[in-house]
Write a protein that holds these residues in place. Structure first.
Motif, PDB file in Angstrom:
ATOM      1  N   LEU A 144       0.832  -1.206   0.000  1.00 11.71           N
ATOM      2  CA  LEU A 144       0.000   0.000   0.000  1.00 11.71           C
ATOM      3  C   LEU A 144       0.866   1.255   0.000  1.00 11.71           C
ATOM      4  CD1 LEU A 144      -2.792  -1.038   2.539  1.00 11.71           C
ATOM      5  CD2 LEU A 144      -3.025  -0.779   0.063  1.00 11.71           C
ATOM      6  N   ASP A 167       3.551   1.691  -1.535  1.00  7.34           N
ATOM      7  CA  ASP A 167       4.042   1.927  -2.891  1.00  7.34           C
ATOM      8  C   ASP A 167       2.923   2.183  -3.899  1.00  7.34           C
ATOM      9  OD1 ASP A 167       6.686   1.591  -2.087  1.00  7.34           O
ATOM     10  OD2 ASP A 167       6.642  -0.581  -2.429  1.00  7.34           O
ATOM     11  N   ASP A 168       1.686   2.115  -3.425  1.00 11.85           N
ATOM     12  CA  ASP A 168       0.524   2.329  -4.295  1.00 11.85           C
ATOM     13  C   ASP A 168       0.172   3.816  -4.294  1.00 11.85           C
ATOM     14  OD1 ASP A 168      -1.992   2.492  -5.490  1.00 11.85           O
ATOM     15  OD2 ASP A 168      -2.668   0.595  -4.632  1.00 11.85           O
ATOM     16  N   ARG A 169       0.343   4.486  -5.431  1.00 14.56           N
ATOM     17  CA  ARG A 169       0.088   5.922  -5.506  1.00 14.56           C
ATOM     18  C   ARG A 169      -1.384   6.248  -5.240  1.00 14.56           C
ATOM     19  NH1 ARG A 169       3.712   9.289  -7.953  1.00 14.56           N
ATOM     20  NH2 ARG A 169       2.015  10.558  -8.817  1.00 14.56           N
ATOM     21  N   CYS A 207      -3.081   5.029  -2.796  1.00 13.22           N
ATOM     22  CA  CYS A 207      -3.349   4.903  -1.362  1.00 13.22           C
ATOM     23  C   CYS A 207      -2.715   6.071  -0.605  1.00 13.22           C
ATOM     24  CB  CYS A 207      -2.809   3.573  -0.827  1.00 13.22           C
ATOM     25  SG  CYS A 207      -3.074   3.343   0.941  1.00 13.22           S
TER      26      CYS A 207
END
Length: 249
Positions: free
Chosen positions: A35, A37-39, A41
């Protein structure tokens, strides 16, 4: 794990008590890192299924039953990585957060509770030293005096008191815990994400390093105390759901 409207939802799914071991903590850490690394989030909500948020480690099964020292070492090494997460995290705490479960809740930036929520640092009632970085996180949240009270007595703290002393940040109406946490998360997700991460990093400072040092000390103390008769009695009494009788041995 899921992401919607800038909010990543992490959910423990070992109901009703959500006991953890190094494998569950490892999966939680890996999901939080993904999460991170999830843009899409911008904030994480940590929640759980079942009656209780987390009852800590299960000393009656798995690696803890075979070798507490090795299992705790592996768990703490993985758990320390949770403090490296750069995304703000809100814990929605229902039922009880006890022992290591309290440590997990305190690893989040914020905690939402209900009036029926109970926070319990029960280590002294099990006969050994606190763990999961609580030596750092608990005093930072409630102050040294209150932290000392909670640790030395192992008493239960209800939702209203938790908010009053700073252990919880918001009190949800009964039945609206997750809704309250998600509403708060949306207000954070609406802010500029780069600024939010930057400000959070400044405020946290060297927290991850301090937690790692504390974990090393906590484990060293636990190793000593796990060899005592009091610890054997405390753990046995907990598993048997009876009041322990400690003799200072």
């Amino acid at each position: 794990m899921s992401v919607a409207d800038g909010i990543g939802l992490l959910e423990l799914r070992r109901p009703p008590n959500n006991h953890f071991d190094e494998h569950l903590i490892g999966r939680l850490v890996d999901a939080a890192a993904a999460l991170d690394d999830d843009r899409g989030c911008r904030v994480i909500v940590l929640a759980s299924e079942g009656r209780h948020f987390c009852a800590g480690a299960d000393f009656g099964s798995g690696g803890f039953a075979d070798d507490k020292v090795a299992a705790a070492g592996r768990l703490y090494r993985r758990g320390a990585q949770l403090f490296d997460v750069r995304t703000p995290m809100i814990a929605a705490v229902q039922g009880t957060a006890v022992g290591g479960g309290l440590g997990l809740a305190c690893a989040a930036d914020f905690r939402v509770a209900e009036p029926s929520t109970r926070f319990v640092a029960n280590f002294a009632l099990l006969g050994f030293h606190q763990g999961f970085g609580l030596s750092v996180t608990l005093p930072e949240l409630v102050g040294r005096q209150v932290a000392t009270d909670l640790l030395l007595t192992g008493r239960r703290v209800g939702g209203q008191e938790a908010v009053a002393i700073g252990l919880a940040d918001r009190l949800a109406e009964p039945g609206r815990l997750r809704e309250t946490a998600l509403t708060w998360a949306r207000s954070i997700a609406a802010a500029a994400p780069l600024a939010v991460r930057s400000m959070r990093a400044t405020l946290r400072g060297d927290l991850p390093e301090r937690v790692r040092r504390a974990l090393e000390h906590e484990l060293a103390e636990q190793i000593i105390l796990w060899q005592t008769r009091d610890s054997e009695e405390g753990i046995a009494a907990s598993l048997q759901r009876r009041t322990p009788v400690f003799r200072g041995e």
